[in-house]
Design a protein around this motif. Structure first.
Motif, PDB file in Angstrom:
ATOM      1  N   LEU A  67       0.827  -1.211   0.000  1.00 36.55           N
ATOM      2  CA  LEU A  67       0.000   0.000   0.000  1.00 36.55           C
ATOM      3  C   LEU A  67       0.860   1.259   0.000  1.00 36.55           C
ATOM      4  O   LEU A  67       0.570   2.227  -0.719  1.00 36.55           O
ATOM      5  CB  LEU A  67      -0.932   0.009   1.211  1.00 36.55           C
ATOM      6  N   ASP A  68       1.931   1.249   0.786  1.00 33.27           N
ATOM      7  CA  ASP A  68       2.828   2.414   0.822  1.00 33.27           C
ATOM      8  C   ASP A  68       3.433   2.672  -0.552  1.00 33.27           C
ATOM      9  O   ASP A  68       3.510   3.823  -1.011  1.00 33.27           O
ATOM     10  CB  ASP A  68       3.953   2.191   1.841  1.00 33.27           C
ATOM     11  N   LYS A  69       3.860   1.601  -1.215  1.00 35.87           N
ATOM     12  CA  LYS A  69       4.476   1.733  -2.536  1.00 35.87           C
ATOM     13  C   LYS A  69       3.474   2.269  -3.558  1.00 35.87           C
ATOM     14  O   LYS A  69       3.790   3.187  -4.326  1.00 35.87           O
ATOM     15  CB  LYS A  69       5.024   0.381  -2.989  1.00 35.87           C
ATOM     16  N   LEU A  70       2.265   1.701  -3.575  1.00 35.11           N
ATOM     17  CA  LEU A  70       1.274   2.140  -4.553  1.00 35.11           C
ATOM     18  C   LEU A  70       0.735   3.532  -4.232  1.00 35.11           C
ATOM     19  O   LEU A  70       0.474   4.328  -5.146  1.00 35.11           O
ATOM     20  CB  LEU A  70       0.132   1.131  -4.618  1.00 35.11           C
ATOM     21  N   ASP A  71       0.583   3.838  -2.948  1.00 34.16           N
ATOM     22  CA  ASP A  71       0.118   5.174  -2.576  1.00 34.16           C
ATOM     23  C   ASP A  71       1.090   6.247  -3.068  1.00 34.16           C
ATOM     24  O   ASP A  71       0.683   7.338  -3.470  1.00 34.16           O
ATOM     25  CB  ASP A  71      -0.040   5.276  -1.059  1.00 34.16           C
ATOM     26  N   SER A  72       2.379   5.922  -3.024  1.00 30.39           N
ATOM     27  CA  SER A  72       3.385   6.893  -3.467  1.00 30.39           C
ATOM     28  C   SER A  72       3.326   7.125  -4.968  1.00 30.39           C
ATOM     29  O   SER A  72       3.792   8.146  -5.468  1.00 30.39           O
ATOM     30  CB  SER A  72       4.785   6.413  -3.065  1.00 30.39           C
ATOM     31  N   LYS A  73       2.767   6.171  -5.707  1.00 30.51           N
ATOM     32  CA  LYS A  73       2.653   6.289  -7.158  1.00 30.51           C
ATOM     33  C   LYS A  73       1.272   6.761  -7.605  1.00 30.51           C
ATOM     34  O   LYS A  73       1.070   7.067  -8.779  1.00 30.51           O
ATOM     35  CB  LYS A  73       2.956   4.940  -7.815  1.00 30.51           C
ATOM     36  N   ALA A  74       0.338   6.813  -6.671  1.00 30.25           N
ATOM     37  CA  ALA A  74      -1.055   7.076  -7.028  1.00 30.25           C
ATOM     38  C   ALA A  74      -1.285   8.477  -7.573  1.00 30.25           C
ATOM     39  O   ALA A  74      -2.269   8.719  -8.274  1.00 30.25           O
ATOM     40  CB  ALA A  74      -1.958   6.837  -5.815  1.00 30.25           C
ATOM     41  N   LYS A  75      -0.380   9.404  -7.299  1.00 33.16           N
ATOM     42  CA  LYS A  75      -0.550  10.761  -7.842  1.00 33.16           C
ATOM     43  C   LYS A  75      -0.445  10.765  -9.371  1.00 33.16           C
ATOM     44  O   LYS A  75      -0.878  11.719 -10.015  1.00 33.16           O
ATOM     45  CB  LYS A  75       0.490  11.704  -7.238  1.00 33.16           C
ATOM     46  N   LYS A  76       0.098   9.664  -9.923  1.00 32.67           N
ATOM     47  CA  LYS A  76       0.192   9.545 -11.376  1.00 32.67           C
ATOM     48  C   LYS A  76      -0.872   8.602 -11.941  1.00 32.67           C
ATOM     49  O   LYS A  76      -0.750   8.125 -13.059  1.00 32.67           O
ATOM     50  CB  LYS A  76       1.573   9.023 -11.779  1.00 32.67           C
ATOM     51  N   LYS A  77      -1.909   8.322 -11.161  1.00 39.35           N
ATOM     52  CA  LYS A  77      -2.884   7.326 -11.585  1.00 39.35           C
ATOM     53  C   LYS A  77      -3.686   7.761 -12.807  1.00 39.35           C
ATOM     54  O   LYS A  77      -4.365   6.949 -13.430  1.00 39.35           O
ATOM     55  CB  LYS A  77      -3.837   6.969 -10.439  1.00 39.35           C
ATOM     56  N   ARG A 129      -9.719   1.368  -3.838  1.00 42.29           N
ATOM     57  CA  ARG A 129      -8.921   2.355  -3.094  1.00 42.29           C
ATOM     58  C   ARG A 129      -8.517   3.534  -3.985  1.00 42.29           C
ATOM     59  O   ARG A 129      -8.522   4.690  -3.542  1.00 42.29           O
ATOM     60  CB  ARG A 129      -7.673   1.670  -2.522  1.00 42.29           C
ATOM     61  N   TYR A 130      -8.181   3.212  -5.244  1.00 36.20           N
ATOM     62  CA  TYR A 130      -7.671   4.246  -6.135  1.00 36.20           C
ATOM     63  C   TYR A 130      -8.725   4.785  -7.113  1.00 36.20           C
ATOM     64  O   TYR A 130      -8.397   5.518  -8.035  1.00 36.20           O
ATOM     65  CB  TYR A 130      -6.441   3.724  -6.880  1.00 36.20           C
ATOM     66  N   GLY A 131      -9.973   4.419  -6.881  1.00 31.51           N
ATOM     67  CA  GLY A 131     -11.068   5.055  -7.578  1.00 31.51           C
ATOM     68  C   GLY A 131     -11.292   4.631  -9.015  1.00 31.51           C
ATOM     69  O   GLY A 131     -11.820   5.413  -9.817  1.00 31.51           O
ATOM     70  N   PHE A 132     -10.946   3.383  -9.356  1.00 33.79           N
ATOM     71  CA  PHE A 132     -11.150   2.896 -10.718  1.00 33.79           C
ATOM     72  C   PHE A 132     -12.504   2.214 -10.874  1.00 33.79           C
ATOM     73  O   PHE A 132     -13.047   1.648  -9.913  1.00 33.79           O
ATOM     74  CB  PHE A 132     -10.044   1.912 -11.108  1.00 33.79           C
ATOM     75  N   SER A 133     -13.026   2.251 -12.084  1.00 36.08           N
ATOM     76  CA  SER A 133     -14.237   1.508 -12.422  1.00 36.08           C
ATOM     77  C   SER A 133     -13.835   0.101 -12.850  1.00 36.08           C
ATOM     78  O   SER A 133     -12.997  -0.055 -13.745  1.00 36.08           O
ATOM     79  CB  SER A 133     -14.970   2.214 -13.565  1.00 36.08           C
ATOM     80  N   TYR A 134     -14.413  -0.906 -12.207  1.00 35.27           N
ATOM     81  CA  TYR A 134     -13.984  -2.281 -12.474  1.00 35.27           C
ATOM     82  C   TYR A 134     -15.159  -3.241 -12.338  1.00 35.27           C
ATOM     83  O   TYR A 134     -16.188  -2.919 -11.758  1.00 35.27           O
ATOM     84  CB  TYR A 134     -12.872  -2.699 -11.509  1.00 35.27           C
TER      85      TYR A 134
END
Length: 272
Positions: A67-77, A129-134
Motif C-alpha cells: 500500500l505504501d508503494k502504490l500510494d506513493s505512485k497514485a498521484k500519477k494514476k 482504493r484508487y477510484g477505478f471503475s472495475y
C-alpha cells in the motif's frame, strides 16, 4: 460515505441473523470469535475476506508495504495504463507468490499462497482504493477482474504473474470470449451445479459481474468444496451456510441443499 457504511453494516447484520437461524443451537457456524466479529460487525469489505480462517493478530507487513508503494505512485494514476501495470506487477512482487487452489485471503496476506478468488479480491480492493471503475467476473471455474477506462478495457488475471495484465484490446476481447458460455445452459445434477465437475467447453454456464461482498461469499464456497473433497462434510456445510448468506447464488444454494440433505441422511442412518 456514511450512508454507504450503514448499508454495508446492514448487509453484514443480515448475514449474521441468517446464520443464527440456520444452525443447530448447540453448535456454532463460526470457526472462532474473530470470524464472528468480522461477519457480524464489519463495515469494511476487506474484513469479509479476512473472516475466513481469521487470525487474532494477522501479520500485514507485506500488505502495508504494498500500500505504501502504490500510494506513493497514485498521484500519477491519471496515466491509467501505466498505473494499472504498477498495481498488477507490484501485487505479484509483494504478495502473490504461490498459486494454491482454494487458498484464502488470509493465507495470501500471511504466506503469499493465493488463488483466483483471493488474488482478484486483492486487485478489486486496490482498484476501489484508487477510484477505478472495475468488474469482478465470475465464471464456472474462475474469477478475474476487468478495469474500464473510457473506451478501453483491461484484464487483471491474477494467476498469470507475467502475462496477466492484458491491455491489447483484441487480446482482451479474445480473453473475455474464451469464458463466455457458447451453448445454452443445460440442466445439471446438484453436484455439477456446485462446481464439483471437471471443466468442459459445454460446462460454461456462468459469466457475470459480482460485487466484492459476493466474491467474499465465493471464498467461503471454495472453502466448502475444499473441506468436502477432504471428506469433512459437516465443516463444508457450515461454510456453505455462511457462503449462501453472503452470496445466495444458485450453485451455492444448490450445493448447500445437496450437502444438507446428505448430512441429514447420514445422521438418520447412524441413529438407527
Amino acid at each position: 460515505m456514511k450512508r454507504i457504511l450503514f448499508i454495508i453494516l446492514g448487509l453484514v447484520l443480515v448475514v449474521s441473523h441468517g446464520m443464527s437461524q440456520e444452525w443447530d443451537g448447540e453448535k456454532s457456524v463460526y470457526e472462532n470469535l474473530k470470524e464472528q466479529s468480522y461477519l457480524m460487525s464489519s463495515s469494511e469489505p476487506i474484513q469479509l475476506f479476512q473472516a475466513l480462517h481469521a487470525a487474532e493478530e494477522p501479520n500485514t507487513e507485506r500488505f502495508d508495504k504494498l500500500l505504501d508503494k502504490l500510494d506513493s505512485k497514485a498521484k500519477k494514476k491519471n496515466y491509467t495504463e501505466w498505473f494499472l501495470g504498477e498495481v498488477f506487477y507490484k501485487v505479484h512482487q509483494y504478495l502473490l507468490k504461490n498459486y494454491t487452489k482454494h487458498s484464502s485471503f488470509n493465507q495470501m496476506i500471511q504466506s503469499g499462497d493465493y488463488d483466483c478468488v483471493s488474488g482478484s479480491a486483492l486487485y478489486a480492493l486496490l482498484l476501489e482504493r484508487y477510484g477505478f471503475s472495475y468488474d469482478i467476473i465470475e465464471t464456472d471455474f474462475h474469477v478475474f477482474v476487468l478495469v474500464k477506462d473510457q473506451d478501453k478495457t483491461y484484464v487483471l488475471e491474477s494467476t498469470e504473474p507475467r502475462e496477466g495484465f492484458i491491455k491489447d484490446q483484441e487480446e482482451v476481447k479474445a480473453y473475455i470470449a474464451s469464458f463466455k458460455p457458447k451453448v445454452n445452459p443445460r440442466k445439471k445434477i446438484m453436484s455439477e451445479l456446485a462446481g464439483l465437475s471437471a471443466e468442459t467447453e459445454e460446462g460454461k454456464t456462468i459469466y457475470s459481474s459480482i460485487s466484492l461482498k459476493e466474491l467474499a461469499g465465493l471464498q467461503y464456497y471454495n472453502d466448502a468444496i475444499h473441506h468436502f473433497n477432504q471428506g469433512k462434510a459437516v465443516t463444508a456445510e457450515k461454510q456453505l451456510i455462511k457462503a449462501k448468506q453472503i452470496y445466495p447464488s444458485d450453485r451455492i444454494r444448490l450445493f448447500y441443499e445437496y450437502l444438507s440433505e446428505r448430512n441429514n441422511s447420514d445422521k438418520n442412518l447412524a441413529g438407527r
